[in-house]
Design a protein around this motif. Sequence first.
Motif, PDB file in Angstrom:
ATOM      1  N   THR A  93     -11.024  11.485   5.161  1.00  0.00           N
ATOM      2  CA  THR A  93     -11.520  10.703   3.989  1.00  0.00           C
ATOM      3  C   THR A  93     -11.272   9.285   3.908  1.00  0.00           C
ATOM      4  O   THR A  93      -9.637   8.635   4.810  1.00  0.00           O
ATOM      5  CB  THR A  93     -10.322  11.513   3.254  1.00  0.00           C
ATOM      6  OG1 THR A  93     -10.171  12.777   3.493  1.00  0.00           O
ATOM      7  CG2 THR A  93     -10.318  10.616   1.854  1.00  0.00           C
ATOM      8  N   VAL A  94     -11.739   8.273   3.458  1.00  0.00           N
ATOM      9  CA  VAL A  94     -12.366   6.974   3.629  1.00  0.00           C
ATOM     10  C   VAL A  94     -11.201   6.806   2.477  1.00  0.00           C
ATOM     11  O   VAL A  94     -11.556   6.334   1.087  1.00  0.00           O
ATOM     12  CB  VAL A  94     -13.217   5.914   3.930  1.00  0.00           C
ATOM     13  CG1 VAL A  94     -12.742   4.637   3.633  1.00  0.00           C
ATOM     14  CG2 VAL A  94     -13.609   6.322   4.855  1.00  0.00           C
ATOM     15  N   LEU A  95      -9.494   6.117   1.809  1.00  0.00           N
ATOM     16  CA  LEU A  95      -8.838   5.335   1.090  1.00  0.00           C
ATOM     17  C   LEU A  95      -8.785   3.952   1.115  1.00  0.00           C
ATOM     18  O   LEU A  95      -8.477   3.352   1.498  1.00  0.00           O
ATOM     19  CB  LEU A  95      -7.653   6.289   1.250  1.00  0.00           C
ATOM     20  CG  LEU A  95      -7.303   7.594   1.130  1.00  0.00           C
ATOM     21  CD1 LEU A  95      -6.220   7.995   1.670  1.00  0.00           C
ATOM     22  CD2 LEU A  95      -8.179   8.208  -0.233  1.00  0.00           C
ATOM     23  N   ALA A  96      -9.203   3.694  -0.975  1.00  0.00           N
ATOM     24  CA  ALA A  96      -8.572   2.219  -0.694  1.00  0.00           C
ATOM     25  C   ALA A  96      -6.414   2.484  -1.507  1.00  0.00           C
ATOM     26  O   ALA A  96      -6.430   3.327  -1.204  1.00  0.00           O
ATOM     27  CB  ALA A  96      -9.187   2.193  -1.988  1.00  0.00           C
ATOM     28  N   GLY A 125       8.360   4.803  -1.940  1.00  0.00           N
ATOM     29  CA  GLY A 125       9.108   5.918  -1.036  1.00  0.00           C
ATOM     30  C   GLY A 125       7.851   5.822   0.310  1.00  0.00           C
ATOM     31  O   GLY A 125       8.296   6.405   0.822  1.00  0.00           O
ATOM     32  N   ILE A 126       7.458   5.570   0.495  1.00  0.00           N
ATOM     33  CA  ILE A 126       6.430   5.586   1.239  1.00  0.00           C
ATOM     34  C   ILE A 126       6.526   4.973   2.361  1.00  0.00           C
ATOM     35  O   ILE A 126       6.046   3.567   2.519  1.00  0.00           O
ATOM     36  CB  ILE A 126       4.547   6.002   0.495  1.00  0.00           C
ATOM     37  CG1 ILE A 126       4.458   6.454   0.060  1.00  0.00           C
ATOM     38  CG2 ILE A 126       3.707   6.346   2.048  1.00  0.00           C
ATOM     39  CD1 ILE A 126       3.152   6.112  -0.749  1.00  0.00           C
ATOM     40  N   TRP A 127       6.804   5.796   3.862  1.00  0.00           N
ATOM     41  CA  TRP A 127       6.218   4.590   4.589  1.00  0.00           C
ATOM     42  C   TRP A 127       5.717   4.648   5.620  1.00  0.00           C
ATOM     43  O   TRP A 127       4.689   5.457   5.842  1.00  0.00           O
ATOM     44  CB  TRP A 127       7.869   5.622   5.713  1.00  0.00           C
ATOM     45  CG  TRP A 127       7.640   6.702   6.462  1.00  0.00           C
ATOM     46  CD1 TRP A 127       8.646   7.460   6.036  1.00  0.00           C
ATOM     47  CD2 TRP A 127       7.344   7.078   6.931  1.00  0.00           C
ATOM     48  NE1 TRP A 127       8.238   9.242   6.491  1.00  0.00           N
ATOM     49  CE2 TRP A 127       7.828   8.140   7.579  1.00  0.00           C
ATOM     50  CE3 TRP A 127       6.393   6.635   8.492  1.00  0.00           C
ATOM     51  CZ2 TRP A 127       6.888   9.241   8.739  1.00  0.00           C
ATOM     52  CZ3 TRP A 127       5.378   6.882   9.270  1.00  0.00           C
ATOM     53  CH2 TRP A 127       6.215   8.643   9.528  1.00  0.00           C
ATOM     54  N   VAL A 128       5.411   3.200   6.573  1.00  0.00           N
ATOM     55  CA  VAL A 128       4.243   3.042   7.372  1.00  0.00           C
ATOM     56  C   VAL A 128       4.439   2.603   8.416  1.00  0.00           C
ATOM     57  O   VAL A 128       5.212   1.629   8.921  1.00  0.00           O
ATOM     58  CB  VAL A 128       3.095   1.839   6.112  1.00  0.00           C
ATOM     59  CG1 VAL A 128       2.221   1.616   7.498  1.00  0.00           C
ATOM     60  CG2 VAL A 128       2.993   2.617   5.130  1.00  0.00           C
ATOM     61  N   SER A 181      -2.220   6.048  -1.290  1.00  0.00           N
ATOM     62  CA  SER A 181      -2.243   5.472  -0.075  1.00  0.00           C
ATOM     63  C   SER A 181      -1.675   3.582  -0.011  1.00  0.00           C
ATOM     64  O   SER A 181      -1.882   3.397  -0.213  1.00  0.00           O
ATOM     65  CB  SER A 181      -3.799   5.470   0.458  1.00  0.00           C
ATOM     66  OG  SER A 181      -3.752   5.015   1.597  1.00  0.00           O
ATOM     67  N   PRO A 182      -0.987   3.677   0.974  1.00  0.00           N
ATOM     68  CA  PRO A 182      -0.159   2.589   1.236  1.00  0.00           C
ATOM     69  C   PRO A 182      -1.086   1.917   2.213  1.00  0.00           C
ATOM     70  O   PRO A 182      -0.715   0.346   1.911  1.00  0.00           O
ATOM     71  CB  PRO A 182       1.198   2.911   2.239  1.00  0.00           C
ATOM     72  CG  PRO A 182       0.878   3.680   2.692  1.00  0.00           C
ATOM     73  CD  PRO A 182      -0.546   4.804   2.038  1.00  0.00           C
ATOM     74  N   GLU A 226      -2.541  -6.294  10.059  1.00  0.00           N
ATOM     75  CA  GLU A 226      -1.965  -7.587   9.983  1.00  0.00           C
ATOM     76  C   GLU A 226      -2.483  -7.889   8.467  1.00  0.00           C
ATOM     77  O   GLU A 226      -1.112  -8.218   7.469  1.00  0.00           O
ATOM     78  CB  GLU A 226      -2.883  -9.029  10.589  1.00  0.00           C
ATOM     79  CG  GLU A 226      -1.895  -9.430  12.212  1.00  0.00           C
ATOM     80  CD  GLU A 226      -0.809  -9.044  12.218  1.00  0.00           C
ATOM     81  OE1 GLU A 226      -0.281  -9.572  12.117  1.00  0.00           O
ATOM     82  OE2 GLU A 226      -0.308  -8.267  13.360  1.00  0.00           O
ATOM     83  N   ALA A 227      -3.425  -7.795   8.209  1.00  0.00           N
ATOM     84  CA  ALA A 227      -3.780  -7.941   6.183  1.00  0.00           C
ATOM     85  C   ALA A 227      -2.833  -6.923   5.280  1.00  0.00           C
ATOM     86  O   ALA A 227      -2.024  -7.386   4.663  1.00  0.00           O
ATOM     87  CB  ALA A 227      -5.371  -8.057   5.613  1.00  0.00           C
ATOM     88  N   GLU A 228      -2.573  -5.386   5.649  1.00  0.00           N
ATOM     89  CA  GLU A 228      -1.988  -4.674   5.557  1.00  0.00           C
ATOM     90  C   GLU A 228      -0.589  -4.507   5.452  1.00  0.00           C
ATOM     91  O   GLU A 228      -0.077  -4.758   4.461  1.00  0.00           O
ATOM     92  CB  GLU A 228      -2.527  -3.878   5.858  1.00  0.00           C
ATOM     93  CG  GLU A 228      -3.809  -2.821   6.584  1.00  0.00           C
ATOM     94  CD  GLU A 228      -4.278  -2.736   4.648  1.00  0.00           C
ATOM     95  OE1 GLU A 228      -3.571  -2.242   3.808  1.00  0.00           O
ATOM     96  OE2 GLU A 228      -5.761  -2.402   4.600  1.00  0.00           O
ATOM     97  N   HIS A 229      -0.115  -5.124   6.737  1.00  0.00           N
ATOM     98  CA  HIS A 229       1.618  -5.139   7.430  1.00  0.00           C
ATOM     99  C   HIS A 229       1.935  -6.275   5.729  1.00  0.00           C
ATOM    100  O   HIS A 229       2.874  -5.837   5.436  1.00  0.00           O
ATOM    101  CB  HIS A 229       1.472  -5.797   8.601  1.00  0.00           C
ATOM    102  CG  HIS A 229       2.621  -6.341   8.705  1.00  0.00           C
ATOM    103  ND1 HIS A 229       2.852  -7.409   9.265  1.00  0.00           N
ATOM    104  CD2 HIS A 229       4.035  -5.828   8.119  1.00  0.00           C
ATOM    105  CE1 HIS A 229       4.214  -8.041   9.206  1.00  0.00           C
ATOM    106  NE2 HIS A 229       4.892  -6.836   9.385  1.00  0.00           N
TER     107      HIS A 229
END
Lengths: 142, 149
Positions: free
Chosen positions: B61-64, B26-29, B83-84, B122-125
């Motif tokens: 902050t860098v997040l994976a 339920g996290i939106w991006v 993190s999404p 594109e890859a994240e999406h």
Amino acid sequence: MMEKTQKVIIVPCSGIGKPYGTVSREAAYDVTEDLRPGQTRLVPLALLVLGDEESRSVVAKNPAITIDGCKLACAAKMVQQSGGTVAQEIAVLDIYRRNKDLKPLGIAELNEGGQKLAKVLAEEVTSLVDGIIAGKQGGENA
Amino acid sequence: MPDFLETTVDKFTFKVATDRFYTSEGIWVKEENGRVRIGLSDFVQQRNGDVAFADVKPAGTVLATGEEVAVIETIKVNITFPSPVNGKIVEVNPAMNDAPEAINRDPYGTGWLAVLEVADWEAEHAKLLDPQAYFMIMKGQAEEETKNP
């Protein structure tokens, strides 16, 4: 003009099973039984919901301080629906946000943080009661 | 497509904004010129109750994907949100410090959590759910909760 017999009515949240509701009730007991017993009276929200005539009448004739445990604000809404005036509206969550180290836990019996939060809340309510009474007296003396 | 997909379960109505993507948590991006803004869905905020505090990782902050991005304390629970996306936080919503109730009041608007810079949108999406897919998952979660509150 306010009648001299008027009291400040305290209406806490009736949320059973929720720590924030319990904090509101503990604070209300503290104010009405110990801190300002002569100037205040507790009216249980449940009686207003049930339409209890005496409770509705008392609320309609006196200024009320409502203490709500969540954003639904049932206490404030019920006072208004009962024909009363909400002189001051307090949300337990706002008090907690200013006292982050006092996280309330427990329901029938609050943890230490919850008990301390109830004390802080009771002090704030007492201060509001004093302000309302001072306002009344100012009006009466004017 | 309408601005929101909407369902009513029991006495609650939940909205899903159709202009962004989602995780199953339920996290939106929402993509904005190479960056993404993130926040919590209407269902998540309603299910968890009034927000008392929102602790979002600071800018820089860098997040994976999957690493903790925020911890939200509500009147009911403390929840850690992953993190999404892979990315670097470049902005945190200042309202999270002094008015985190924005999450409850306006989950798809002023209640956003943070903006992240992503290297490959594109890859994240491709890993995210479209609004319709999230809507179906959310609806199932809401109905399940009604049966087992």
